[in-house]
Design an enzyme around this catalytic site. Sequence first.
Site: not given
Length: 153
Positions: A80, A82, A108, A111
């Site tokens: 992801h 992040e 999410c 993260c």
Amino acid sequence: MPHNRPSLDDYFMEIARVVASRSTCLRQNVGAVIVRDKRILSTGYNGAPMGLPHCLDIGCLREQLKVPSGERHELCRAVHAEQNAIIQAAYHGVSIKDATLYTTHQPCIMCAKMIINAGIKKVVYGREYADSRGLEFLKEAGIVIVYHPLQED
């Protein structure tokens, strides 16, 4: 002559949107920028780990299995945005303690856990996400959360 200078949140969110344009995900293009004292420390976008084929090239297993957004993260080959921003900072020895993370999408839960442990103090996000558990974790950890809707093209 008036000048429409963007706010810092507008400025860094627009940079996150440009970072997202590098994404190799077939489902969502996400970008993240980590900032402290008005300085960019790290950026990240969602895509396959270094040296591995991207979903753009080989397809998306979650798409093939019709997995709804926010579910079955373990099937996704992408890191992801992040996560990539946090990893890039670590890789290059840049402290992100007490920084602000700007991200095009609400983090999410995976993260969120990394954001908490990285010592990030504020998260600014531009689009809502199907799973709200990430926000719940961030709130519980005392992280400042700001919803700053992205300007649509």
